[in-house]
Design a protein around this motif. Structure first.
Motif, PDB file in Angstrom:
ATOM      1  N   VAL A 189     -29.333  34.317  28.389  1.00 19.11           N
ATOM      2  CA  VAL A 189     -28.211  34.936  29.619  1.00 19.11           C
ATOM      3  C   VAL A 189     -26.998  35.177  28.871  1.00 19.11           C
ATOM      4  CG1 VAL A 189     -26.975  34.091  31.274  1.00 19.11           C
ATOM      5  CG2 VAL A 189     -29.535  33.651  31.333  1.00 19.11           C
ATOM      6  N   ALA A 190     -26.438  34.487  27.856  1.00 23.02           N
ATOM      7  CA  ALA A 190     -25.377  34.567  26.986  1.00 23.02           C
ATOM      8  C   ALA A 190     -25.538  35.847  26.311  1.00 23.02           C
ATOM      9  CB  ALA A 190     -24.952  33.467  26.193  1.00 23.02           C
ATOM     10  N   VAL A 191     -26.490  36.224  25.612  1.00 16.22           N
ATOM     11  CA  VAL A 191     -26.715  37.553  24.905  1.00 16.22           C
ATOM     12  C   VAL A 191     -26.608  38.604  25.941  1.00 16.22           C
ATOM     13  CG1 VAL A 191     -28.342  38.883  23.628  1.00 16.22           C
ATOM     14  CG2 VAL A 191     -27.955  36.570  23.067  1.00 16.22           C
ATOM     15  N   GLN A 192     -27.333  38.655  27.031  1.00 18.54           N
ATOM     16  CA  GLN A 192     -27.446  39.819  28.001  1.00 18.54           C
ATOM     17  C   GLN A 192     -25.964  40.079  28.549  1.00 18.54           C
ATOM     18  OE1 GLN A 192     -27.203  38.913  31.616  1.00 18.54           O
ATOM     19  NE2 GLN A 192     -27.012  41.124  32.045  1.00 18.54           N
ATOM     20  N   GLN A 193     -25.307  38.814  28.916  1.00 17.09           N
ATOM     21  CA  GLN A 193     -23.722  39.104  29.345  1.00 17.09           C
ATOM     22  C   GLN A 193     -22.912  39.692  28.209  1.00 17.09           C
ATOM     23  OE1 GLN A 193     -22.493  38.355  32.790  1.00 17.09           O
ATOM     24  NE2 GLN A 193     -24.823  38.464  32.867  1.00 17.09           N
ATOM     25  N   VAL A 248     -20.229  32.691  24.084  1.00 17.64           N
ATOM     26  CA  VAL A 248     -20.524  31.987  23.040  1.00 17.64           C
ATOM     27  C   VAL A 248     -20.489  30.356  23.087  1.00 17.64           C
ATOM     28  CG1 VAL A 248     -19.858  31.874  20.575  1.00 17.64           C
ATOM     29  CG2 VAL A 248     -19.901  34.005  21.360  1.00 17.64           C
ATOM     30  N   LEU A 249     -19.070  30.184  23.649  1.00 17.36           N
ATOM     31  CA  LEU A 249     -19.072  28.646  23.966  1.00 17.36           C
ATOM     32  C   LEU A 249     -20.160  28.062  24.988  1.00 17.36           C
ATOM     33  CD1 LEU A 249     -17.078  26.188  23.643  1.00 17.36           C
ATOM     34  CD2 LEU A 249     -16.180  27.054  25.715  1.00 17.36           C
ATOM     35  N   LEU A 250     -20.417  28.938  25.894  1.00 17.92           N
ATOM     36  CA  LEU A 250     -21.478  28.436  26.847  1.00 17.92           C
ATOM     37  C   LEU A 250     -22.873  28.183  26.002  1.00 17.92           C
ATOM     38  CD1 LEU A 250     -22.548  27.704  29.603  1.00 17.92           C
ATOM     39  CD2 LEU A 250     -23.018  30.024  29.988  1.00 17.92           C
ATOM     40  N   ALA A 251     -23.242  28.951  25.119  1.00 18.46           N
ATOM     41  CA  ALA A 251     -24.437  28.999  24.304  1.00 18.46           C
ATOM     42  C   ALA A 251     -24.451  28.003  23.343  1.00 18.46           C
ATOM     43  CB  ALA A 251     -24.567  30.220  23.504  1.00 18.46           C
ATOM     44  N   GLY A 252     -23.118  27.528  22.908  1.00 18.94           N
ATOM     45  CA  GLY A 252     -22.785  26.504  21.911  1.00 18.94           C
ATOM     46  C   GLY A 252     -23.056  25.139  22.587  1.00 18.94           C
ATOM     47  N   VAL A 253     -22.477  24.925  23.820  1.00 24.23           N
ATOM     48  CA  VAL A 253     -22.644  23.639  24.483  1.00 24.23           C
ATOM     49  C   VAL A 253     -24.115  23.745  25.094  1.00 24.23           C
ATOM     50  CG1 VAL A 253     -22.147  22.810  26.705  1.00 24.23           C
ATOM     51  CG2 VAL A 253     -20.262  23.655  25.450  1.00 24.23           C
TER      52      VAL A 253
END
Length: 598
Positions: free
Chosen positions: A58-62, A82-87
């Motif tokens: 989802v993070a990549v798509q956004q 990126v922060l959301l993906a890291g968390v």
């Protein structure tokens, strides 16, 4: 119940084989409820770990569609993505760690309970069941077969939970982004899904053979190790090696066949995954050119395909472990589900206090599928009487002793001790009041003193020394290298056969039974040891009811009464002096024994 000679209890194993894989595992979990402890928490952690994995696509798509698609990159959105993906990655890793710890703890508790239950049930089985199954095979059920379950529960079981959730989440998001590509992915995997059931059945059969062959191999190896002195004495090392090699080769062949089937399954999954990825790239580009999917969704979809394909590829490996585990579970359940035909009665009755009398009321016994070895035995033995049971080999003497100690139950009639039917006597009372000294004098791998203490746990060293002294064996004990602290070795093999019997007699002496059963206790000792052993047995049997299965008729000469068994029937009864004075079976046996003793 019929007993097979192929290393299994036929009726029980047949029932276990008829269960499906899921029913087998569920039945095993019911028998070991420890498997269910903390299961809800573990599943919640598994779902959390799985949900975190879809955050990255989802993070990549956004990032591609919203953060980088405009004339000016939206760096704030990219940072948030990126922060959301890291968390999400950190939360997923922590949840996976906690899930693994909980799962390992739970499965180890369940497997320990399963192993203990199987071990105890092996000891609960009658001598008939144990004789029908090779010892190595029984050991493999408690050890190796449970280990296969452990491997699956701690690895495969974990992956199944995560993989199913991961596939469902990936499928839901894939459908949201592109139902066309989702149908394409499922179309690629449909043939594999349809073939899984057939492959599962073949793997079940293959791994069932593997577990049976491994059990047979362990049995052959254990037998050759225990029987090494006999093998060397008869110079049959080569024949024994061939037999063991054949068992090893059969186990290897079965394992290779099962692994080959597993490799076919895994390769099919790899091929299907590659096909699905290639198809998504080609069709996805075409959909993108037509404006039906954004670049971000296409790239994100490829991430989701990886999340979808990974469980499918893993499932082919898990399928391999699952069939091995199911085969192992079926063999373990084959032991746990075996009814104990000689069980501890509930509620059991205690034996009345005081000296024990014995009565056989029209007792007959036949081994499964064979003729009767005892027929209509009807007799009584008064308390504190020393009785010798004699007869030719195969006449039924040892069966008489096993029925008396309830290692087996009669086919017809009943055995009574002090007027109480033996089948109603609680095992705790029976084993504390009735002690049997077997022919082989089995000892455990411990010291002389430790083996004697099996008769009375907690007995002091001074008590052990006193027991040997009261049996007239103090000088023999003092002659050992470390006295009562002398190690006897595995199966007592550091001692001679006669010395093992001396320790077994001391063990029975400290147990202080009211009924003593001696199963040819002097049959395999030298004349000098026989004299020493006979004196010890005289001390042991004094003042208590004793029944000696006699091979050497010196035992019969010293008995108060002699029972003569011939072809399963008690044909004579009386004192030695009375029986030897009249023509008959006993007089013939005694004359033959005297002639051989000269």
């Amino acid at each position: 119940m019929s007993i097979a000679t192929t290393g299994r209890v036929s009726g029980v194993d047949a029932g276990a084989q008829q269960r499906g894989a899921g029913a087998t595992l569920l039945h095993g979990i019911r028998l070991a409820p420890e498997f269910r402890e903390g299961l809800v928490g573990t599943l919640l952690l598994a779902l959390l770990a799985t949900a975190g994995r879809v955050v990255v696509p989802v993070a990549v798509q956004q990032t591609i569609d919203q953060g980088l698609s405009g004339p000016t990159p939206d760096t704030a959105l990219v940072r948030r993505a990126v922060l959301l993906a890291g968390v999400a990655v950190l939360v997923t890793a922590f949840a996976s760690y906690r899930m693994n710890v909980r799962l390992y703890r739970t499965t180890e508790n369940g497997l320990a309970a399963l192993r203990i239950s199987a071990f105890r049930r092996v000891h609960d089985l009658s001598v008939l069941h144990q004789a029908a199954e090779r010892r190595g095979s029984l050991v493999s059920r408690v050890t190796g077969d449970v280990d296969t379950i452990s491997t699956f529960m701690q690895w495969g079981g974990l992956l199944i939970v995560v993989s199913v959730a991961q596939m469902l989440l990936a499928t839901g998001l894939m459908l949201f982004w592109s139902w066309q590509l989702t149908l394409l992915v499922y179309a690629c995997f449909l043939p594999l899904f349809l073939a899984v059931r057939h492959l599962q059945e073949r793997l079940q059969a293959a791994y069932r053979v593997v577990r049976e062959r491994v059990g047979a191999m362990l049995g052959a190896v254990a037998e050759s190790v225990v029987g090494a002195p006999v093998i060397r004495a008869h110079a049959v090392e080569e024949r024994t090696a061939v037999r063991v090699d054949e068992a090893v080769d059969l186990a290897k062949t079965a394992q290779v066949r099962a692994q080959t089937l597993a490799a076919v399954t895994f390769s099919a999954g790899e091929l299907t995954a590659a096909l699905a990825n290639a198809a998504v790239v080609v069709v996805g580009v075409l959909l993108g050119v037509g404006g039906h999917i954004t670049p971000g969704r296409l790239v994100g979809f490829l991430f989701l395909v990886t999340l979808f394909v990974q469980p499918v590829q893993i499932a082919t490996e898990v399928l391999n472990e699952a069939q091995n585990a199911v085969a192992g579970m079926r063999r373990v359940l084959g032991v746990l589900d075996t009814p104990t035909d000689v069980g501890d009665p509930e509620p059991g009755r205690p034996l009345p206090p005081g000296p024990v009398s014995v009565a056989f009321s029209h007792v007959s016994f036949a081994y499964p599928g064979g003729p009767e070895v005892l027929r209509d035995v009807d007799l009584s033995i008064a308390p504190q009487t020393r009785v010798a049971v004699v007869g030719e080999t195969g006449s039924g003497k040892t069966t008489f002793a096993k029925l008396l100690t309830r290692l087996m139950d009669p086919t017809r009639g009943q055995v009574l001790l002090s007027g109480v039917p033996l089948a109603e006597v609680a095992f705790g009372s029976l084993r504390s009041r009735v002690v049997m000294v077997p022919q082989d004098g089995f000892l455990f791998d411990a010291t002389v003193a430790d083996n004697v203490r099996y008769g009375r746990p907690g007995l002091s060293d001074a008590g052990v020394d006193l027991a040997f002294a009261e049996l007239g064996l103090g000088d023999w004990l003092a002659g050992l290298p470390l006295g009562a602290a002398t190690p006897v070795g595995e199966r007592g093999e550091s001692l001679s056969v006669g010395e093992r019997q001396l320790v077994a007699v001391a063990r029975a002496f400290v147990a202080d039974p009211d009924l003593l059963v001696l199963d040819e206790a002097t049959s395999a000792v030298d004349p000098a040891t026989e004299v020493r052993l006979q004196r010890a047995l005289d001390s042991l049997s004094r003042g208590r009811t004793s029944i000696a299965i006699a091979h050497r008729l010196s035992t019969a000469e010293a008995a108060d009464e002699v029972l003569v068994v011939d072809r399963g029937v008690v044909v004579q009864r009386g004192s030695h002096a009375d029986l030897v004075a009249v023509p008959g079976v006993y007089a013939s046996l005694h004359a033959s024994w005297r002639a051989q003793s000269r």
